[in-house]
Write an enzyme that holds these catalytic residues in place. Structure first.
Site, PDB file in Angstrom:
ATOM      1  N   GLY A  71       0.821  -1.210   0.000  1.00 51.91           N
ATOM      2  CA  GLY A  71       0.000   0.000   0.000  1.00 51.91           C
ATOM      3  C   GLY A  71       0.857   1.263   0.000  1.00 51.91           C
ATOM      4  N   THR A  72       1.941   1.256   0.750  1.00 53.85           N
ATOM      5  CA  THR A  72       2.795   2.444   0.836  1.00 53.85           C
ATOM      6  C   THR A  72       3.355   2.804  -0.542  1.00 53.85           C
ATOM      7  OG1 THR A  72       3.385   1.892   3.101  1.00 53.85           O
ATOM      8  CG2 THR A  72       4.862   3.402   1.948  1.00 53.85           C
ATOM      9  N   GLN A 179      -7.816  -0.218   3.334  1.00 55.87           N
ATOM     10  CA  GLN A 179      -8.661  -0.823   4.377  1.00 55.87           C
ATOM     11  C   GLN A 179     -10.015  -1.286   3.842  1.00 55.87           C
ATOM     12  OE1 GLN A 179      -7.790  -1.650   7.415  1.00 55.87           O
ATOM     13  NE2 GLN A 179      -5.832  -0.585   7.547  1.00 55.87           N
ATOM     14  N   HIS A 201      -1.560  -7.567   2.539  1.00 53.78           N
ATOM     15  CA  HIS A 201      -1.601  -8.131   3.893  1.00 53.78           C
ATOM     16  C   HIS A 201      -2.780  -7.641   4.719  1.00 53.78           C
ATOM     17  CE1 HIS A 201       0.275  -4.880   6.528  1.00 53.78           C
ATOM     18  NE2 HIS A 201       0.512  -4.398   5.326  1.00 53.78           N
ATOM     19  N   THR A 237      12.031  -7.207 -11.241  1.00 55.50           N
ATOM     20  CA  THR A 237      11.444  -8.541 -11.417  1.00 55.50           C
ATOM     21  C   THR A 237      10.258  -8.708 -10.475  1.00 55.50           C
ATOM     22  OG1 THR A 237      13.575  -9.412 -12.068  1.00 55.50           O
ATOM     23  CG2 THR A 237      11.941 -11.027 -11.337  1.00 55.50           C
ATOM     24  N   CYS A 325       1.741   1.775  12.501  1.00 52.05           N
ATOM     25  CA  CYS A 325       3.007   2.465  12.232  1.00 52.05           C
ATOM     26  C   CYS A 325       3.342   3.429  13.353  1.00 52.05           C
ATOM     27  CB  CYS A 325       2.915   3.230  10.923  1.00 52.05           C
ATOM     28  SG  CYS A 325       2.004   2.345   9.695  1.00 52.05           S
TER      29      CYS A 325
HETATM   30  N1  PLP Z   1      -2.864   3.032   3.797  1.00 53.78           N
HETATM   31  C1  PLP Z   1      -3.607   2.638   4.831  1.00 53.78           C
HETATM   32  C2  PLP Z   1      -4.972   3.233   5.026  1.00 53.78           C
HETATM   33  C3  PLP Z   1      -3.135   1.672   5.733  1.00 53.78           C
HETATM   34  O1  PLP Z   1      -3.887   1.283   6.758  1.00 53.78           O
HETATM   35  C4  PLP Z   1      -1.830   1.132   5.508  1.00 53.78           C
HETATM   36  C5  PLP Z   1      -1.251   0.170   6.481  1.00 53.78           C
HETATM   37  O2  PLP Z   1      -1.432   0.287   7.681  1.00 53.78           O
HETATM   38  C6  PLP Z   1      -1.103   1.560   4.387  1.00 53.78           C
HETATM   39  C7  PLP Z   1      -1.647   2.509   3.559  1.00 53.78           C
HETATM   40  C8  PLP Z   1       0.253   0.996   4.075  1.00 53.78           C
HETATM   41  O3  PLP Z   1       0.128  -0.278   3.476  1.00 53.78           O
HETATM   42  P1  PLP Z   1       1.370  -1.301   3.470  1.00 53.78           P
HETATM   43  O4  PLP Z   1       1.534  -1.786   4.879  1.00 53.78           O
HETATM   44  O5  PLP Z   1       0.958  -2.383   2.519  1.00 53.78           O
HETATM   45  O6  PLP Z   1       2.549  -0.546   2.969  1.00 53.78           O
END
Ligand code: PLP
Length: 388
Positions: A71-72, A179, A201, A237, A325
């Site tokens: 997600g990041t 989410q 995940h 890759t 986080c």
């Molecule tokens: N965006 C939201 C709303 C999240 O809750 C999270 C993870 O807590 C992320 C982005 C980041 O995702 P990832 O852990 O896959 O990098």
């Protein structure tokens, strides 16, 4: 002691079916999808199958899905990708004060490099007002980024309404749907998004894999330069086992979503009701109705969230006081502060996020042990003696 995991917004267990689907891609089917011999082509087929599965779940075309490391990266790619590719057009981004750090920190980064960022406020429930979005648009606005649902308080944002405003103004619209995808229906056409971030995940898939939906025709600069993978949009890759795992997770989510949502809403509401009945000076954070099926976020007066967490942990119960986080920091959550909570109430917050393995018995166990923990902590708290 039996462990009760109630922190599914932080991460979910990888489903056994997902692990099973991934395993051959570490061993027999280890080929590089870019190789033209059959080993490679087997891996290519597996990657493309996942692309189709992800696209199907969100109503997209498969060529609109780009795999990322999670997600990041998907959020970074959306924001920086649009900012860099559209520099000549404008330099203004609109977002909200309750986004995940994966969006907020990118905005801060771009702000330090000269872009103008508008951080919209939210109401007491964490809702963004689409009218505020409309009013914030200038001739220089290139991107609007509003999350689909908040990871801390579970509020579901009026993304479709904001999407309509963005589309009419001809401005790119990104939504962090980390989410929501796999948990509630997400359809990119209905939401009118151009970019949408997904994480493996959070939906019972593996960690370190995700995807960005990029609407056909969108102009985006790649973050990674190198090989020609992902049609030159994301070099490197492909993480084939993880991508295959994401595909399986997405397939299962699509099959099971409706029934599971109902079950989770029942458990969620049972927990909210029970907490309100058994503990005084407690309040629900986030919207009472427009909220994720699995999210319970409460503020407990006169106690510290960290102390609640540690005491719950001693009982085998895993919860959170904010996003994963930031749970190692003692700063109050930026989301709860944006909702207007005073810092002491933000500090006393507790988030339970339910998932597939949870049962009625898990909820009953929380309702059995938490009131005692709160009473004990309040008895020791100087705050409760002076303010109660
Ligand atoms: N965006 C939201 C709303 C999240 O809750 C999270 C993870 O807590 C992320 C982005 C980041 O995702 P990832 O852990 O896959 O990098």
């Amino acid at each position: 002691m039996q462990r009760i995991y109630l922190d599914h917004a932080a991460t979910t267990p990888t489903r056994p079916e997902v692990v099973k689907a991934m395993l051959p891609h570490f061993t027999n089917a280890f080929g590089n999808p870019s190789s033209i011999y059959s080993y490679g082509q087997e891996a290519r087929r597996a990657v493309e199958e996942t692309r189709t599965q992800v696209a199907k779940l969100i109503g997209a075309r498969s060529e609109e899905i780009i795999f990322t490391s999670g997600g990041t990266e998907a959020d970074n790619f959306a924001l920086k990708g649009v900012a860099y590719a559209n520099e000549p057009k404008g330099n203004h981004i609109i977002t909200t004060s309750i986004e995940h750090h994966a969006v907020l920190e990118v905005c801060k980064f771009l702000g330090r490099r000269g872009l103008k960022i508008t951080y919209l406020p939210v109401d007491e429930y964490g809702l963004v007002d689409p009218d505020d979005v409309r009013k914030a648009i200038t001739a220089k606005t290139i991107l609007i980024s509003v999350m689909h649902a908040n990871n801390e308080v579970g509020t579901i944002e009026p993304v479709a309404e904001i999407g309509k405003i963005a589309r009419e103004a001809g401005i790119y619209f990104h939504s962090d749907a980390v989410q929501t995808v796999g948990h509630i229906p997400v359809n990119v056409a209905e939401l009118k998004v151009d970019l949408l971030a997904i994480s493996g995940h959070k939906l019972y898939g593996p960690k370190g894999v995700g995807a960005l939906y990029v609407r056909k025709g969108s102009k985006l600069s790649p973050l990674m330069q190198g090989g020609e993978q992902e049609k030159r949009r994301r070099a490197g890759t492909e993480n084939v086992p993880a991508i295959v795992g994401l595909g399986k997770a997405v397939e299962l989510a699509g099959q099971e979503m409706g029934k599971e949502t109902e079950r989770l809403i029942h458990l969620r509401d049972k927990l909210i009701k029970g907490l309100g009945e058994k503990i005084d000076h407690i309040r629900l954070n986030g919207h009472p109705k427009k909220r994720l099926p699995n999210n319970v976020n409460v503020s407990v007066d006169f106690v510290e969230g960290e102390s609640l967490l540690l005491n719950l942990d001693l009982e085998g119960i895993c919860a959170s006081t904010g996003s994963a986080c930031s749970s190692a920091s003692l700063e109050p959550s930026h989301v709860l502060l944006a909702l207007g909570l005073p810092p002491e109430q933000a500090h006393g917050s507790l988030r339970f996020t339910l998932g597939q393995e949870n049962t009625e018995a898990d909820i009953e166990r929380v309702l059995e042990v938490l009131p005692g923990i709160v009473a004990r902590l309040r008895a020791m708290s100087p705050l409760s003696k002076t303010q109660k």
